[in-house]
Design an enzyme around this catalytic site. Structure first.
Site, PDB file in Angstrom:
ATOM      1  N   ASP A 197       0.870  -1.163   0.000  1.00 26.14           N
ATOM      2  CA  ASP A 197       0.000   0.000   0.000  1.00 26.14           C
ATOM      3  C   ASP A 197       0.917   1.226   0.000  1.00 26.14           C
ATOM      4  O   ASP A 197       2.111   1.107   0.305  1.00 26.14           O
ATOM      5  CB  ASP A 197      -0.885  -0.026   1.252  1.00 26.14           C
ATOM      6  CG  ASP A 197      -1.659   1.257   1.406  1.00 26.14           C
ATOM      7  OD1 ASP A 197      -2.260   1.692   0.410  1.00 26.14           O
ATOM      8  OD2 ASP A 197      -1.646   1.832   2.520  1.00 26.14           O
TER       9      ASP A 197
ATOM     10  N   ASP B 190      -0.148   5.103   0.861  1.00 26.22           N
ATOM     11  CA  ASP B 190      -0.420   6.078   1.913  1.00 26.22           C
ATOM     12  C   ASP B 190      -0.244   5.443   3.277  1.00 26.22           C
ATOM     13  O   ASP B 190      -0.876   4.424   3.578  1.00 26.22           O
ATOM     14  CB  ASP B 190      -1.885   6.558   1.799  1.00 26.22           C
ATOM     15  CG  ASP B 190      -1.970   7.971   1.278  1.00 26.22           C
ATOM     16  OD1 ASP B 190      -1.304   8.848   1.859  1.00 26.22           O
ATOM     17  OD2 ASP B 190      -2.700   8.187   0.290  1.00 26.22           O
TER      18      ASP B 190
ATOM     19  N   ASP C 243      -1.024  -0.423   6.030  1.00 28.91           N
ATOM     20  CA  ASP C 243      -1.185   0.258   7.321  1.00 28.91           C
ATOM     21  C   ASP C 243      -2.627   0.228   7.825  1.00 28.91           C
ATOM     22  O   ASP C 243      -2.896   0.699   8.916  1.00 28.91           O
ATOM     23  CB  ASP C 243      -0.726   1.726   7.220  1.00 28.91           C
ATOM     24  CG  ASP C 243      -1.697   2.563   6.398  1.00 28.91           C
ATOM     25  OD1 ASP C 243      -1.962   2.185   5.231  1.00 28.91           O
ATOM     26  OD2 ASP C 243      -2.218   3.566   6.919  1.00 28.91           O
TER      27      ASP C 243
HETATM   28 MG    MG Z   1      -2.646   3.228   3.573  1.00 31.09          MG
END
Ligand code: MG
Length: 330
Positions: free
Chosen positions: A31, A33, A268
């Site tokens: 991922d 961000d 995250d």
């Molecule tokens: Mg993310």
């Protein structure tokens, strides 16, 4: 049960254990961000870690982002600007650096084309096909590139006055596609709801992320917030292109020779990245530089609710920079 529990153990890994995990992995799905960057800034050590992986023979790296505000080229440019040396792009090299990037702006047209193909198999004669787009410039150009005509699109919608006039509808619109749109408005909702009153009109959204973390501590509303408004107004549920839907991983599998059993998902967010990994049967690695916390992950692991257990990652590290010492001695 023991197998599924070990996939959700939230295990903290030492350097030797990380090294073994990397030896068992050919393809790393990241991922962006909260993993590689936060807002405009790279996270500390992210570029060095990714470059070390990209230099390691046999390792491949892909970026899976729900962010629909940039095209593949846009995401690839950002990665390069932050110091990540994506493979390909040399003069005598057919490999395109954009190939490493799977964003929802790129995947949404693929989703619509697949859905369209399935519909066509049931139709006696082909009908014209258009999309009503609520989304960014990037989504508009991805639709154009895929040859899908659309109405609506980036920028403000025509104001319908008050009380709103009946909007003029394009009879060829067969799907409403929603992504991040900073010009999202009541006028766009009125139009989308009018299209969605036809049960044959498909409803597709890029992602459900409720918020978007920026540099520092700032958080802004994400596509999920816009989607919630439109789902409420239309009393319908959208099909989702991005994580946690398996579709993005299927896009990678369709385009690349990747051994599914040697992939690792790194993210995250429990409800998008980790859940997608779980649904695809992949081991998952949570980093703590973004949205979700270790306490949240452990609470999911320890829950008696099977659906919540699916949100618990296999492994946890503080940041992707923790991978670096393990890569050095692969
Ligand atoms: Mg993310």
């Amino acid at each position: 049960m023991s197998m599924s529990r070990s996939l959700h153990a939230c295990e903290r890994l030492s350097v030797p254990a990380l090294r073994q995990l990397l030896r068992d992995t050919d393809t790393l799905l990241f991922d962006c961000d909260g993993v590689v960057w936060r807002g405009a800034d790279a996270l500390p050590g992210a570029a060095a870690t990714l470059n070390a992986l990209l230099r390691t023979p046999g390792k491949r790296v892909f970026f899976l982002t729900n962010n629909s505000s940039a095209t593949r080229a846009g995401h690839a440019d950002k990665l390069r600007r932050l110091g990540v040396r994506l493979p390909g792009g040399g003069d005598d090299d057919d490999d395109d650096p954009q190939r490493s990037v799977y964003g929802t702006a790129h995947c949404a047209p693929l989703f619509l084309l697949l859905q369209r193909q399935q519909e066509q198999q049931q139709e006696e004669k082909q009908r014209p096909y258009k999309v009503y787009l609520i989304g960014s410039e990037a989504m508009a150009s991805a639709l154009e590139e895929a040859g899908i005509p659309f109405v609506g699109g980036p920028g403000p919608e025509v104001d319908l006055g008050w009380p709103p006039e009946k909007p003029e509808l394009d009879p060829d619109v067969r799907a409403v596609l929603l992504g991040f749109d900073r010009h999202f408005s009541y006028a766009k909702m009125v139009r989308a709801v009018a299209y969605l009153r036809d049960p044959a009109c498909a409803f597709v959204a890029t992602n459900t992320d409720t918020c978007l973390p920026l540099e520092g501590d700032r958080v802004i509303p994400g596509t999920g917030s816009l989607l919630a408004a439109l789902e409420c107004a239309s009393q319908r549920k959208a099909a989702i292109v991005g994580k946690p839907s398996e579709f993005m991983f299927e896009c990678v599998l369709r385009a690349e020779k990747v051994a599914r059993e040697r992939c690792l998902m790194v993210g995250d967010r429990l409800d998008t990245d980790i859940l997608m990994g779980t649904q695809c049967g992949l081991p998952t690695l949570l980093v703590l530089t973004g949205v979700s916390t270790l306490a949240e992950a452990q609470a999911c692991r320890d829950s008696n609710d099977h659906e919540r257990q699916k949100l618990a990652p296999t492994y946890v590290i503080d940041s992707i920079a923790d991978l670096l010492p393990a890569i050095d001695e692969l």
